[in-house]
Design an enzyme around this catalytic site. Structure first.
Site, PDB file in Angstrom:
ATOM      1  N   ASP A 223      -2.901  -1.662  10.262  1.00 54.94           N
ATOM      2  CA  ASP A 223      -2.719  -1.740   8.812  1.00 54.94           C
ATOM      3  C   ASP A 223      -3.081  -3.093   8.227  1.00 54.94           C
ATOM      4  O   ASP A 223      -3.014  -3.277   7.014  1.00 54.94           O
ATOM      5  CB  ASP A 223      -1.252  -1.436   8.446  1.00 54.94           C
ATOM      6  CG  ASP A 223      -0.923   0.046   8.493  1.00 54.94           C
ATOM      7  OD1 ASP A 223      -1.849   0.862   8.644  1.00 54.94           O
ATOM      8  OD2 ASP A 223       0.275   0.379   8.382  1.00 54.94           O
TER       9      ASP A 223
ATOM     10  N   LYS B 100       0.842  -1.194   0.000  1.00 53.88           N
ATOM     11  CA  LYS B 100       0.000   0.000   0.000  1.00 53.88           C
ATOM     12  C   LYS B 100       0.872   1.238   0.000  1.00 53.88           C
ATOM     13  O   LYS B 100       2.029   1.234   0.448  1.00 53.88           O
ATOM     14  CB  LYS B 100      -0.946   0.023   1.202  1.00 53.88           C
ATOM     15  CG  LYS B 100      -0.272   0.053   2.590  1.00 53.88           C
ATOM     16  CD  LYS B 100       0.182   1.421   3.047  1.00 53.88           C
ATOM     17  CE  LYS B 100       0.811   1.395   4.440  1.00 53.88           C
ATOM     18  NZ  LYS B 100       1.515   2.654   4.793  1.00 53.88           N
TER      19      LYS B 100
END
Length: 307
Positions: A149, A14
């Site tokens: 996350d 990401k």
């Protein structure tokens, strides 16, 4: 279940398009508005049965193209993928011991959530291996227990995370964006970066989603998006690693539409006009002595998938 069965899951890195960080909370976390964007740098996580181990216990191995990054991967119970297997085993009756192999392409300790991605992939792979049939909503809850996350790589594409980043809502995106990621020697401690942020911003305001960034994504406009990229942790990362400022400057001088430290760093992300521009930008960045390597990618891409 076949005793020799194995399952491989591919999972993306990401980049944070916006990382707005509020003041430290009573539980030790910070309130976040975190716009996650999944990009085409992938780890592959393969799990296979180890009948000689207790349910949920894992042995790990790792390889990848960058030996210096692979050397930084913990291969014990502290690895998030191992913790994911142990957590899921408490909820799946058919759990076994497992061997987890990590094929690494996502930078390690680079601010691109490689460890979190591996944990998400391990949840999917182990659930498939064990025939758990765990609903995706439950996997997201377990992922949030592992770390802020970890849920996003299960979804991929682009989403805004709130709370401590674990509560996700998809964001509409038109088209494809092209990226260059400048890798650095060594990593940066996320905890150290947040501690430096607290020192630099004791009066941090409550975080809010930037409407201009959301509009740029919905319009598929790379120039607007490049101008809207923002990371509240960037000053802290630059305070701890001042040389990253030179990398950002080189990318901007080479025509990047936007330049930002990714997450807690030290990877720096650059938005390009096109795939061709991304390749040229990567070449320029490789000439910077503070850049260990530069890789190109595009986004958004899907989250964890069984191969």
């Amino acid at each position: 279940m076949n005793a020799t069965a194995s399952v491989t899951v591919r999972v993306p890195a990401k980049v944070n398009l916006q990382l707005a960080v509020g003041p430290a909370r009573g539980d030790g976390y910070h309130g976040l508005v975190n716009v996650f964007h999944a990009v085409s740098l992938f780890d592959e996580v393969t799990v296979s049965v180890r009948g000689d181990l207790p349910p949920g216990q894992a042995v790990l191995s790792a390889d990848g193209e960058r030996a210096d990054h692979v050397a930084r991967v913990p291969l014990d119970g502290s690895n998030l993928a191992a913790r994911a297997a142990a957590l899921l085993a408490r909820h799946v009756p058919g759990a076994t011991g497992v061997h987890i192999h990590l094929a690494k392409a996502i930078p390690v300790a680079g601010g691109m959530a490689g460890g979190s991605a591996d944990a998400a992939a391990a949840l999917v792979a182990c659930d498939t291996l064990w025939g758990g049939g765990t609903p995706r909503e439950r996997l997201l809850e377990l992922a949030a227990d592992l770390g802020s996350d970890v849920p996003f790589p299960l979804l991929g594409h682009t989403a805004v995370g709130t709370g401590r980043g674990e509560r996700l809502a998809p964001l509409p995106v038109r088209g494809t964006f092209h990226w260059v990621f400048a890798l650095a020697e060594g990593g940066l401690s996320t905890a150290a970066v947040f501690a430096e942020y607290d020192r630099l911003r004791p009066d941090a305001p409550e975080p809010r989603l930037d409407p201009e960034l959301a509009a740029a994504l919905a319009a598929g406009d790379p120039r607007r998006l490049g101008a809207a990229l923002a990371n509240d942790l960037q000053p802290a990362a630059l305070s701890l690693r001042p040389a990253l400022g030179e990398v950002l400057d080189v990318g901007r001088a080479a025509g990047a539409l936007g330049a930002v430290v990714s997450g807690s760093g030290p990877t720096c992300a650059f938005l390009a006009e096109s795939a061709e521009h991304a390749r040229a930008l990567a070449e320029a960045l490789r000439d910077c002595k503070e850049c260990a390597d530069a890789v190109t990618a595009h986004g958004p891409v899907p989250g964890a998938v069984v191969r």
